[in-house]
Design a protein around this motif. Structure first.
Motif, short mmCIF file in Angstrom:
data_model
loop_
_atom_site.label_atom_id
_atom_site.label_comp_id
_atom_site.label_asym_id
_atom_site.label_seq_id
_atom_site.Cartn_x
_atom_site.Cartn_y
_atom_site.Cartn_z
N GLN A 94 -0.82 -5.17 26.95
CA GLN A 94 0.58 -4.95 26.69
C GLN A 94 0.71 -3.16 27.02
O GLN A 94 1.66 -2.79 27.72
CB GLN A 94 1.52 -5.28 25.63
CG GLN A 94 2.86 -5.16 25.92
CD GLN A 94 3.67 -5.86 24.87
OE1 GLN A 94 2.99 -7.28 24.48
NE2 GLN A 94 4.93 -5.69 24.45
N ASN A 102 12.88 -2.10 24.84
CA ASN A 102 13.04 -3.07 23.67
C ASN A 102 14.51 -3.26 23.06
O ASN A 102 14.82 -2.48 22.28
CB ASN A 102 11.99 -2.46 22.62
CG ASN A 102 11.67 -3.35 21.68
OD1 ASN A 102 12.40 -4.41 21.20
ND2 ASN A 102 10.43 -3.11 20.60
N HIS A 163 13.29 -14.78 24.69
CA HIS A 163 13.39 -13.78 23.68
C HIS A 163 14.19 -12.76 23.81
O HIS A 163 14.67 -11.78 23.35
CB HIS A 163 11.99 -13.23 23.89
CG HIS A 163 10.73 -14.14 23.09
ND1 HIS A 163 10.39 -15.35 23.42
CD2 HIS A 163 10.52 -13.77 21.64
CE1 HIS A 163 9.54 -15.89 22.62
NE2 HIS A 163 9.45 -14.99 21.29
N ASN A 165 14.10 -10.02 25.34
CA ASN A 165 13.82 -8.58 25.17
C ASN A 165 12.58 -8.42 26.22
O ASN A 165 11.33 -8.99 25.90
CB ASN A 165 13.43 -8.47 23.84
CG ASN A 165 13.07 -7.27 23.40
OD1 ASN A 165 13.68 -6.21 23.93
ND2 ASN A 165 12.25 -7.00 22.39
N GLN A 168 9.08 -7.87 24.83
CA GLN A 168 8.34 -8.85 24.37
C GLN A 168 7.90 -10.34 25.21
O GLN A 168 7.07 -10.87 25.11
CB GLN A 168 9.11 -9.62 23.04
CG GLN A 168 9.34 -8.95 21.83
CD GLN A 168 10.26 -9.84 20.95
OE1 GLN A 168 11.58 -9.79 21.32
NE2 GLN A 168 9.67 -10.20 19.90
N HIS A 171 3.98 -10.67 26.69
CA HIS A 171 3.07 -11.28 25.52
C HIS A 171 3.65 -12.65 25.38
O HIS A 171 2.79 -13.59 25.07
CB HIS A 171 3.31 -10.39 24.23
CG HIS A 171 2.54 -11.15 23.08
ND1 HIS A 171 1.28 -10.92 22.96
CD2 HIS A 171 3.04 -12.05 21.93
CE1 HIS A 171 0.69 -11.64 21.76
NE2 HIS A 171 1.93 -12.07 21.17
N ALA A 172 4.89 -12.98 25.20
CA ALA A 172 5.47 -14.25 25.00
C ALA A 172 5.06 -15.27 26.26
O ALA A 172 4.76 -16.34 25.97
CB ALA A 172 6.92 -14.34 24.96
#
Length: 253
Positions: A94, A102, A163, A165, A168, A171-172
């Motif tokens: 990341q 964010n 999410h 966002n 994130q 990664h999600a």
């Protein structure tokens, strides 16, 4: 596909509706919605409980004890170990990507630094999200297409987008692929819940030990060489865990 989209929209609607109703109830009681950590945690907890209850009541997600009865203890152990091994490589990956906005940093900060935040982040979120995105969404997608990796990819995409966002989402999405594979191989959300629980628990603990959201791996380990060693060491945990899972994952008889 239509069912999967309905499930995702229902999840999102409840996530928005519960805080809205809560704020209005507080106004009727003469208590303003201040967005305090307690209010946010209560709203998040209530949303998860409502989602779990709705998806079980409407049977959008099927829950069975058959997988646990097969005593998959080694599978669950390797799921937990994979979550531990993925943490540093995922953080490193990341950091190599362009910085994304964010949008919920302040809200996450309030939840994670509160001891009651673990209730929603560490306990309820893994159960709720696995029930919805694997137990309902991915199950519907697997019926929609015989190509299971397409179904898994779509479920991971939905998982990332929900999410809401950008910081994130990468990664999600990656975690969503792994969690989808766990569900596809076992037809159970239990391995995913274990992985998700360990992942979120580590994030909660690390955040409270090092609460600076801008902290990089090099700030933690001191030098880029040490960071590289930490990533390599983590891969020696992650890759054997994934290999063991590839051998051991199977549906309950």
């Amino acid at each position: 596909m239509k069912k999967a989209i309905v499930f995702v929209l229902a999840f999102a609607a409840i996530q928005l509706l519960v805080p809205f109703l809560m704020s209005n109830i507080l106004m009727l009681m003469g208590k303003p919605w201040t967005g305090s950590p307690v209010q946010i945690i209560i709203a998040s907890t209530a949303s998860s409980v409502v989602i779990i209850a709705l998806f079980l009541y409407l049977r959008w997600a099927e829950v069975s004890r058959s997988y646990v009865r097969s005593r998959p203890w080694f599978v669950l152990f390797w799921c937990a170990l994979a979550a531990v091994g993925a943490l540093i490589p995922s953080s490193w990956l990341q950091e190599q990507m362009p910085e994304l906005p964010n949008l919920v940093e302040e809200e996450l900060d309030m939840i994670l630094k509160d001891r009651w935040g673990y209730l929603t982040v560490g306990l309820l979120a893994p159960v709720c999200e696995e029930l919805v995105f694997r137990g309902a969404v991915l199950r519907a997608l697997l019926r929609w297409t015989p190509r299971h990796w397409i179904a898994i990819a779509f479920s991971a995409l939905f998982f990332a987008l929900i999410h809401a966002n950008p910081a994130q989402m990468p990664h999600a999405f990656l975690i969503g692929l792994l969690l989808g594979w766990l569900y596809y191989r076992t037809d159970s959300i239990v391995p995913g819940i274990v992985y998700h629980w360990v992942n979120n628990s580590i994030a909660y603990v690390v955040y409270n030990l090092y609460p600076d959201p801008q902290m990089k791996l090099v700030d933690l380990f001191g030098t880029q060489r040490t960071v590289a060693a930490a990533v390599l060491f983590s891969l020696f945990i992650l890759l054997p865990a994934l290999y063991q899972l590839s051998l051991r994952l199977r549906k309950a008889a």
